[in-house]
Design an enzyme around this catalytic site. Sequence first.
Site, mmCIF file in Angstrom:
data_model
loop_
_atom_site.group_PDB
_atom_site.id
_atom_site.type_symbol
_atom_site.label_atom_id
_atom_site.label_comp_id
_atom_site.label_asym_id
_atom_site.label_seq_id
_atom_site.Cartn_x
_atom_site.Cartn_y
_atom_site.Cartn_z
ATOM 1 N N HIS A 23 13.135 -15.793 24.384
ATOM 2 C CA HIS A 23 13.854 -14.426 23.811
ATOM 3 C C HIS A 23 12.765 -13.412 23.931
ATOM 4 O O HIS A 23 11.815 -13.501 24.274
ATOM 5 C CB HIS A 23 14.403 -14.591 22.478
ATOM 6 C CG HIS A 23 13.244 -15.230 21.357
ATOM 7 N ND1 HIS A 23 12.221 -14.668 20.962
ATOM 8 C CD2 HIS A 23 13.271 -16.579 20.720
ATOM 9 C CE1 HIS A 23 11.381 -15.101 20.166
ATOM 10 N NE2 HIS A 23 11.956 -16.366 19.951
ATOM 11 N N HIS A 33 9.127 -14.085 23.064
ATOM 12 C CA HIS A 33 8.259 -14.596 24.026
ATOM 13 C C HIS A 33 7.975 -13.561 24.995
ATOM 14 O O HIS A 33 6.878 -13.701 25.601
ATOM 15 C CB HIS A 33 8.952 -15.781 24.682
ATOM 16 C CG HIS A 33 9.340 -16.887 23.738
ATOM 17 N ND1 HIS A 33 10.691 -17.345 23.350
ATOM 18 C CD2 HIS A 33 8.723 -17.937 22.955
ATOM 19 C CE1 HIS A 33 10.763 -18.014 22.431
ATOM 20 N NE2 HIS A 33 9.628 -18.564 22.331
ATOM 21 N N LYS A 51 4.745 -14.533 14.008
ATOM 22 C CA LYS A 51 5.821 -15.215 13.272
ATOM 23 C C LYS A 51 5.617 -16.546 12.637
ATOM 24 O O LYS A 51 5.941 -16.830 11.638
ATOM 25 C CB LYS A 51 7.251 -15.131 13.985
ATOM 26 C CG LYS A 51 8.374 -15.773 13.102
ATOM 27 C CD LYS A 51 9.621 -15.910 14.034
ATOM 28 C CE LYS A 51 9.752 -16.981 14.859
ATOM 29 N NZ LYS A 51 9.602 -18.241 13.899
#
Length: 299
Positions: A42, A45, A163
């Site tokens: 996504h 990345h 994250k």
Amino acid sequence: MSSFSTPTVQVFHTVAELKHWRASQSAQNKTIGFVPTMGALHAGHLTLISSAQRATNTVVVSIFVNPAQFAPHEDLDQYPRTLAQDIAKLPANTVVFAPSVAEMYPRGITTERSKQQGTFIEVLGLSEMQEGGSRPNFFRGVATVVSKLFHIVGPTVAFFGQKDVQQCCVIRAMVEDLHFPIDVRVVSTIRDPVDGLALSSRNVYLTEEQRRRAPAFYRGLCAARSMYLDAGVSGREELLAVVRAEAEREGLDVEYISLSSPRDLSELQEIGSDGAILSGAWRMGTTRLIDNILIGFKF
């Protein structure tokens, strides 16, 4: 090379192929940027890959769903595997390493830890906090596969997303302890521009209603950070209560909330001069999500 290869993206499936290619890069004194992934790529990345492109001559992206970081009850079989679609998203001149499980684990691998054979890497201490409490296999599996990939790819610089902040701390410790000649860089979390939900491969599991409610945890993190920055509130209980209240307003099933030290991930009673990591995990139905923000420091 794979049938998925394109004129601008090379795909290798074996260690021998990748190492042969790597030797050619070394002969040209090229720097290698590395982005390890489990696929289902996504925008988060792709931001890591863009960062790697700006910093190095050539970028390698690994796409490998790693069994060693899953427990028997977790979603290994359901984890999305979308190699062709992932390759189509990659920028020109990217190199993909997409090995089989047998290639990465020659002695075989089971998610039952007591039955595993072969060599594994553990980063004690950091791996047992926060995420390690509910996922005892996870960081052992991450450290093991990343160590293998570092040896195979031989990167100059490796890029990880904030994250997965605890993973970043674990990998940095492993690199330091095992003397890998690799620069580890942490890239800020990429979020939905409208509601701030952190981009994750697991977001696709959310129903429309769950997706609407999921950003409440991030709103709570931001509210707590604002209390610290604007009102000087630095105590653990006050800050965690703000996050929990926001999450509970939307009915999130909160697993844990942590206020931890950036140095060793120990739980803090108050934010000091080193700053803090405010993080947590929650469930939306059967989907487990994580998020964090940094307070008073940067990677």
